[in-house]
Design a protein around this motif. Structure first.
Motif, short mmCIF file in Angstrom:
data_model
loop_
_atom_site.label_atom_id
_atom_site.label_comp_id
_atom_site.label_asym_id
_atom_site.label_seq_id
_atom_site.Cartn_x
_atom_site.Cartn_y
_atom_site.Cartn_z
N UNK B 4 0.84 -1.19 0.00
CA UNK B 4 0.00 0.00 0.00
C UNK B 4 0.89 1.25 0.00
N UNK B 5 0.93 1.90 -1.13
CA UNK B 5 1.86 3.02 -1.33
C UNK B 5 1.14 4.35 -1.20
N UNK B 25 5.76 1.07 -10.36
CA UNK B 25 6.29 0.31 -9.21
C UNK B 25 5.16 -0.47 -8.53
N UNK B 26 4.01 0.18 -8.35
CA UNK B 26 2.86 -0.47 -7.71
C UNK B 26 2.36 -1.63 -8.56
N UNK B 27 2.32 -1.40 -9.87
CA UNK B 27 1.85 -2.43 -10.80
C UNK B 27 2.76 -3.67 -10.70
N UNK B 78 -3.37 5.34 -12.73
CA UNK B 78 -3.66 4.08 -12.05
C UNK B 78 -4.67 3.26 -12.85
N UNK B 79 -5.70 3.95 -13.35
CA UNK B 79 -6.73 3.25 -14.12
C UNK B 79 -6.11 2.59 -15.34
N UNK B 80 -5.26 3.36 -16.04
CA UNK B 80 -4.63 2.82 -17.26
C UNK B 80 -3.75 1.62 -16.94
N UNK B 81 -3.14 1.64 -15.74
CA UNK B 81 -2.21 0.56 -15.39
C UNK B 81 -2.91 -0.58 -14.66
#
Lengths: 206, 206
Positions: B4-5, B25-27, B78-81
């Motif tokens: 959780x970033x 990085x989150x992905x 975020x949505x795109x990834x």
């Protein structure tokens, strides 16, 4: 995302704790680790005006032993976790510079550091070597605070949450709203003004 | 490892660049993101001694628009990834404090920040908000330097490598060794002594 992590160590407990997390991080991301120890050549003040090369060699035995111990610790962690590890030690009295140069020379894409090192928690809010690496590094730096910081923050957050819950349960909702507005208004006043009159709306909405 | 970033933004180009890396990085780590914008309530110096609640509400329209824009940018990334994203905005004139509190309140396990923010590259070696977050955070902080730093470091490293290669090719190996020893010896002398005589061994080894 990060494929090659530089993991500097100064052998302190804090840096060992950080190493454990770094190895877990590398394992999770399938990255490799380059462990670095900067051996001090020491201050010449203690050694007289001029020292012979033979004496110099003897002076370097101490750091060499430390280097083996500190890097050995990381190598073992990596071996146990199945993480590829290269250990390097360099002579330097400016560890931050050795770290920056190693990251460049070995094409590391992340430096994983403890917030504090051998200097400990007492003197500075942020370790001096960590600060210098942060200011000079061209690659991202991941700074890990000591466990005690995390615990302290958690305790504070819980306390704040509890107090918030108490406040909400102690006051009816509209008083909470008015109080919040007063606090907000108060926070926007010129410093030096210590009192004000708050007029609630004449026709309060139902 | 990090699940959780917390991704604070101030809308600056540097913080947008950092957001792009943070989402990647989150992905890669299958983590989720909480994006944060700290809306400024502004200095009261410009608003006179005391302001009406209605005026205060108007003052807050500006930050609200910015907040939507800045957080919208991250939400789209975020949505795109395909990364889970929660966007929050808070009123605060001390962004570092809002960041620390949000990390605690939302149980984030990493704060991903740009080395500099709106203050830019010129004034400080390390952005002031970033420095404060680093000193007070109980969770790890990943600090991302601007691209320009990475490029500058790479260029320097290449230059150093080239110079090293030139030195080695220009001198026979034993001269290199002796020179290195002289430099090492010189570096261990008391400051203030500017000359010394170096005696090569009388019976040099073959």
């Amino acid at each position: 995302m990060f494929q090659h992590i530089l993991l500097p160590t100064d052998g302190s407990q804090l840096s060992r704790d950080a190493a454990e997390r770094a190895v877990a991080f590398a394992k999770a991301g399938n990255a490799r680790i380059t462990a670095l120890y900067a051996k001090s050549v020491g201050s010449t003040e203690n050694y007289g005006d001029l020292i012979e090369p033979e004496a110099l060699e003897r002076l370097m035995v101490g750091p060499e032993v430390k280097s083996k111990e500190y890097l050995g610790f990381i190598k073992k962690l990596c071996k146990d976790a199945g993480v590829h590890c290269t250990a390097i030690s360099v002579f330097s009295d400016t560890p931050w510079e050795a770290i920056i140069n190693a990251a460049d020379d070995h094409d590391c894409d992340l430096i994983f550091m403890s917030k504090h090192g051998r200097g400990g928690l007492s003197s500075l809010l942020l370790g001096s070597e960590t600060y210098r690496v942060l200011t000079h590094s061209g690659v991202p730096v991941l700074v890990r605070p000591p466990e005690i910081d995390a615990k302290r923050r958690k305790a504070k957050a819980k306390k704040r949450e509890r107090r918030r819950a108490e406040r909400v349960s102690a006051f009816p909702a509209d008083i909470v709203t008015v109080t919040a507005r007063v606090i907000l208004l108060r926070s926007t006043m010129r410093p030096g003004i210590n009192s004000f009159v708050f007029f609630p709306p004449l026709n309060p909405s139902p």
